[in-house]
Design an enzyme around this catalytic site. Structure first.
Site, mmCIF file in Angstrom:
data_model
loop_
_atom_site.group_PDB
_atom_site.id
_atom_site.type_symbol
_atom_site.label_atom_id
_atom_site.label_comp_id
_atom_site.label_asym_id
_atom_site.label_seq_id
_atom_site.Cartn_x
_atom_site.Cartn_y
_atom_site.Cartn_z
ATOM 1 N N GLU A 78 -30.213 -119.463 20.130
ATOM 2 C CA GLU A 78 -28.943 -120.281 19.340
ATOM 3 C C GLU A 78 -28.783 -119.479 17.726
ATOM 4 O O GLU A 78 -29.466 -118.602 17.195
ATOM 5 C CB GLU A 78 -29.837 -121.260 18.676
ATOM 6 C CG GLU A 78 -30.642 -121.605 19.997
ATOM 7 C CD GLU A 78 -30.419 -123.248 20.816
ATOM 8 O OE1 GLU A 78 -29.049 -123.679 19.835
ATOM 9 O OE2 GLU A 78 -30.029 -123.156 21.647
ATOM 10 N N ARG A 88 -36.965 -137.746 19.575
ATOM 11 C CA ARG A 88 -36.250 -139.690 20.706
ATOM 12 C C ARG A 88 -37.581 -138.952 20.857
ATOM 13 O O ARG A 88 -38.434 -140.556 21.733
ATOM 14 C CB ARG A 88 -35.831 -138.246 21.503
ATOM 15 C CG ARG A 88 -35.250 -139.216 22.860
ATOM 16 C CD ARG A 88 -34.381 -138.252 24.002
ATOM 17 N NE ARG A 88 -34.550 -137.125 24.417
ATOM 18 C CZ ARG A 88 -35.870 -137.211 25.717
ATOM 19 N NH1 ARG A 88 -36.471 -138.231 25.813
ATOM 20 N NH2 ARG A 88 -36.029 -136.288 25.444
ATOM 21 N N CYS A 141 -38.113 -127.608 17.929
ATOM 22 C CA CYS A 141 -37.698 -126.287 18.278
ATOM 23 C C CYS A 141 -36.251 -125.928 17.100
ATOM 24 O O CYS A 141 -36.497 -124.800 15.967
ATOM 25 C CB CYS A 141 -36.594 -126.287 19.583
ATOM 26 S SG CYS A 141 -37.181 -125.595 20.893
ATOM 27 N N HIS A 164 -33.841 -120.523 23.563
ATOM 28 C CA HIS A 164 -34.326 -121.793 24.440
ATOM 29 C C HIS A 164 -34.575 -120.816 25.546
ATOM 30 O O HIS A 164 -33.232 -120.471 26.121
ATOM 31 C CB HIS A 164 -33.353 -123.125 24.626
ATOM 32 C CG HIS A 164 -33.679 -124.051 23.073
ATOM 33 N ND1 HIS A 164 -33.222 -124.357 22.472
ATOM 34 C CD2 HIS A 164 -34.949 -124.716 22.877
ATOM 35 C CE1 HIS A 164 -33.572 -125.409 21.777
ATOM 36 N NE2 HIS A 164 -34.538 -125.491 22.326
#
Length: 212
Positions: A78, A88, A141, A164
């Protein structure tokens, strides 16, 4: 040199989290650096507290957070963490922030201070699929990556970032078509990335940009 590597516990009904499994399967030393392994809860608030405690306790030279991203097929280094929490699903404490900042007075984003392009190249040279990612999501994350970089903002000598990783094969047994990566391959890829993080103070001057 000390490298703090963190992995999350299982979440969203899973019985296993490849991040935790891969982190604790890493060698105790990589490229001459001592690897400090820690499990962090998949919780917005508690992960913040623990990250701050781990940095204070271990005074690492590098912080690398690792997390599960179901659906990806390779290792994603990332490049950016954004100051946004938009969950979510609830975290493991039942907390589901909506359009909330990670740090109320923090900047809109932080860029990883690890050599993400060199890390991706190292993983590819080890035979693993890997890419630079420009979105760590808006769940825990991204949150933890942002927190780590925020904590280290006045410490340019300490570099930090996030990787990830895919599901493990046992997680996709009932998910036809969903990619997975065996644990041994994930560990090999992360080890190669960590070696690159140790070996490169400056990142490679190559393009790993995205078109969408």
């Amino acid at each position: 040199m000390r490298i703090l590597v963190t992995g999350f516990d299982p979440f969203d009904g899973e019985e296993i989290n490849p991040a935790r499994e891969a982190v604790f399967a890493l060698p105790d030393e990589i490229a001459g650096a001592a690897i400090i392994k820690a499990e962090v809860p998949t919780e917005f608030m508690q992960s913040t507290i623990l990250m701050r405690e781990l940095i204070a306790q271990h005074s690492p030279d590098i912080v690398l957070c690792v997390g599960q991203a179901g659906g990806i097929s390779g290792l994603n280094a990332e490049r950016v963490a954004i100051n946004l929490q938009d969950a979510r699903i609830p975290d493991n404490a039942g907390y589901a922030p909506l359009d909330a900042p990670v740090i109320a007075d923090g900047p809109a984003a932080y860029f990883a201070t690890l050599p993400v392009k060199a890390m991706v190249r190292a993983a590819r040279e080890a035979g693993l699929a890997a890419q630079v990612s420009y979105s760590a999501g808006t769940f825990v994350c991204n949150h933890l990556m942002y927190v780590a970089l925020h904590e280290l903002r006045a410490r340019p000598d300490v570099r930090a970032g996030f990787v990830h990783i895919p599901y493990l094969p046992e997680q996709v047994a009932k998910r036809p078509g969903v990619p997975a990566m065996p644990l041994a391959e994930t560990v090999r890829g992360l080890s190669a990335m960590i070696s690159a993080a140790v070996g490169f103070e400056k990142d490679l001057e190559v393009s790993e940009g995205a078109l969408n």
